[in-house]
Design an enzyme around this catalytic site. Structure first.
Site, short mmCIF file in Angstrom:
data_model
loop_
_atom_site.label_atom_id
_atom_site.label_comp_id
_atom_site.label_asym_id
_atom_site.label_seq_id
_atom_site.Cartn_x
_atom_site.Cartn_y
_atom_site.Cartn_z
N ARG A 36 -1.81 -56.60 43.23
CA ARG A 36 -2.10 -55.98 42.47
C ARG A 36 -3.34 -54.61 42.36
O ARG A 36 -3.46 -53.69 42.13
CB ARG A 36 -3.17 -56.88 41.21
CG ARG A 36 -3.91 -56.36 40.71
CD ARG A 36 -4.62 -57.26 39.25
NE ARG A 36 -5.27 -58.22 39.93
CZ ARG A 36 -5.83 -59.20 40.74
NH1 ARG A 36 -6.75 -58.14 40.84
NH2 ARG A 36 -6.70 -60.20 41.01
N TYR A 91 -1.35 -39.93 18.85
CA TYR A 91 0.23 -41.01 18.60
C TYR A 91 -0.81 -43.09 18.25
O TYR A 91 -2.04 -42.65 18.09
CB TYR A 91 -0.23 -41.37 20.48
CG TYR A 91 0.52 -42.37 20.55
CD1 TYR A 91 1.89 -42.77 20.43
CD2 TYR A 91 0.70 -44.03 21.00
CE1 TYR A 91 2.85 -43.57 19.99
CE2 TYR A 91 1.29 -45.19 20.95
CZ TYR A 91 2.31 -44.53 20.81
OH TYR A 91 3.93 -45.50 20.54
N ASP A 162 -3.94 -36.49 26.30
CA ASP A 162 -2.74 -36.88 26.74
C ASP A 162 -1.96 -36.11 27.12
O ASP A 162 -1.57 -35.65 25.60
CB ASP A 162 -2.64 -37.70 25.62
CG ASP A 162 -0.93 -38.74 25.12
OD1 ASP A 162 -0.64 -38.42 26.28
OD2 ASP A 162 -1.53 -39.97 24.73
N LYS A 187 7.73 -41.90 29.05
CA LYS A 187 9.13 -40.83 28.36
C LYS A 187 9.37 -39.85 28.90
O LYS A 187 10.67 -40.08 30.05
CB LYS A 187 7.88 -40.03 27.16
CG LYS A 187 6.91 -41.42 26.05
CD LYS A 187 7.43 -41.75 25.62
CE LYS A 187 6.94 -42.94 24.39
NZ LYS A 187 5.29 -42.98 24.09
C1 LIG Z 1 4.41 -43.18 23.51
C2 LIG Z 1 2.93 -42.87 23.63
C3 LIG Z 1 1.98 -43.51 23.99
C4 LIG Z 1 2.47 -45.21 24.41
O1 LIG Z 1 2.96 -45.48 25.73
P1 LIG Z 1 3.50 -46.34 25.97
O2 LIG Z 1 4.03 -46.45 27.29
O3 LIG Z 1 4.36 -47.10 24.87
O4 LIG Z 1 2.40 -47.66 25.59
C5 LIG Z 1 0.73 -42.80 23.93
N1 LIG Z 1 0.69 -41.86 23.91
C6 LIG Z 1 2.07 -40.66 23.75
C7 LIG Z 1 1.75 -39.47 23.30
C8 LIG Z 1 3.11 -41.26 23.49
O5 LIG Z 1 3.48 -41.31 23.09
#
Ligand SMILES: *Cc1c(COP(=O)(O)O)cnc(C)c1O
Length: 374
Positions: A36, A91, A162, A187
């Site tokens: 961890r 998001y 983000d 993503k």
């Molecule tokens: C998908 C997404 C998240 C969350 O991420 P996860 O990997 O699904 O927990 C946060 N911000 C944006 C812009 C996203 O597209």
């Protein structure tokens, strides 16, 4: 390229699938105690992520089990009584965390369009964090990261971006002054729709130390296998982003001329109201397109069914094209009045353009539109 592994010269970092490490004496260890806290596969990923977001200056990557885990850890830098100022069409899961979890602990959020002129009135005395997404999800709004960051820093706020939708190939917020970049590596970064992951990246040693502490303390770490797969994705990230952008531009050009489309959102369109800022802070405009059709929600639903190459699914940034209906899928957790206020209508669809053949994708879209008969 990462250095080869020492024992065998293995070109790829091994998947260190271990929970713990032998100590030669009580308290005498190699720097690795417990997985961890430290894991070599994860460390290799964290270095790669830091390099991606900050190729010219030292930075620290901290990997998490998901984008939401990374976002949660970042918010734990705050204390009860702090206030977050956040972009309004962010998001859905981030808004859900802010409203339904953080609010319970006395951390409240104001959602704002982050227009520079209105920021002063949206801020509060206890504002400590500015939360920016650009391009936003799903409306592909653009925020001026440099100006917003300067505004936040004058007030001593931590500025978080983000950067999931752009990827570090197209936009590097740390170079524009941001304190922390967060990604859902699920993503574009991993890019193959085969894992869930997240990360935070910062150049500031103190923030890095706090985030490392939170990573270990909150415990939402990625598995060694997922770290390996994310590293594998990163090797083709610039190539994939080129193709995502090529394909999106090819399709947008054609969609813009199609009579069934009533609204077309893409930061690369000169008609996009913040196209100029997008051009300043992004090298290209990404692989995400949102649109509305004549015929509203019914047409949108039929369009989704008619498409053959675009699977209907949440998520984005993978090699295969996807269609998503934010109203009923990714943004269903956003309160209805907020969805409508921001323009996330029942007729809006969001396309994640993959790396397939562009002509094939257009043929599929054109056919799906024709079958609508609108
Ligand atoms: C998908 C997404 C998240 C969350 O991420 P996860 O990997 O699904 O927990 C946060 N911000 C944006 C812009 C996203 O597209």
């Amino acid at each position: 390229a990462a250095d080869p592994e020492k024992k065998t010269g293995s070109v790829q970092v091994p998947i260190y699938q271990t929970s713990t490490y032998v100590q030669s004496d009580f308290g005498e260890h190699t720097g690795y105690e417990y997985s961890r806290t430290q894991n070599p596969t994860r460390e290799t990923l964290e270095e790669a992520l830091a390099d991606l977001e900050s190729p010219t200056e030292p930075a620290h990557g901290i990997a998490f089990a998901s984008g939401m885990a990374a976002i949660t850890a970042i918010t734990q830098l705050l204390e009860s009584g702090c206030h977050i100022l956040a972009t309004s069409d962010l998001y859905g899961g981030t808004g859900r965390l802010f409203d339904q979890v953080l609010a319970k602990f006395g951390v409240n959020t104001t959602y704002s369009e982050l227009k520079l002129n209105d920021l002063e009135s949206d801020a509060q005395e206890n504002t400590k964090m500015l939360w920016i997404e650009s391009p936003t999800n799903p409306l592909l709004n653009i925020h001026d990261i440099k100006k917003l960051t300067a505004f936040g820093h004058e007030r001593g706020w931590i500025v978080v971006v983000d950067n999931t939708f752009a990827s570090p190939t197209l936009q590097r917020p740390l170079e524009l002054g941001a304190d922390i970049v967060v990604h859902s590596t699920t993503k574009y970064i991993a890019g193959h729709s085969d894992l869930i992951g997240g990360c935070a990246i910062t150049r500031e040693p103190l923030l890095a130390e706090q985030l490392k502490f939170l990573q270990n303390t909150l415990g939402a770490i990625p598995s060694p296998l997922d770290c390996f797969l994310t590293l594998r994705g990163i090797r083709t990230l610039p190539l994939r982003m080129e193709r995502h952008c090529d394909n999106a531009e090819f399709l947008v050009e054609r969609l813009a001329q199609h009579s069934s489309i009533t609204k077309l959102l893409y930061p690369g369109l000169s008609s996009h109201n913040l196209h100029d800022i997008a051009t300043t802070q992004m090298s290209r405009y990404g692989g995400m397109i949102s649109l509305e059709l004549k015929g509203g929600e019914n047409a949108a639903r039929k369009f989704g069914k008619n498409l053959k190459l675009f699977a209907t699914a949440e998520s984005l940034g993978g090699v295969e094209s996807l269609i998503n209906h934010p109203w009923s899928m990714t943004h269903a957790a956003t309160p209805e009045h907020r969805r409508l206020e921001y323009g996330i209508t029942p007729g809006l669809v969001r396309l994640s353009i993959g790396i397939e053949d562009a002509e094939d994708l257009w043929a599929d879209i054109e056919n799906a539109l024709e079958t609508l008969n609108i």
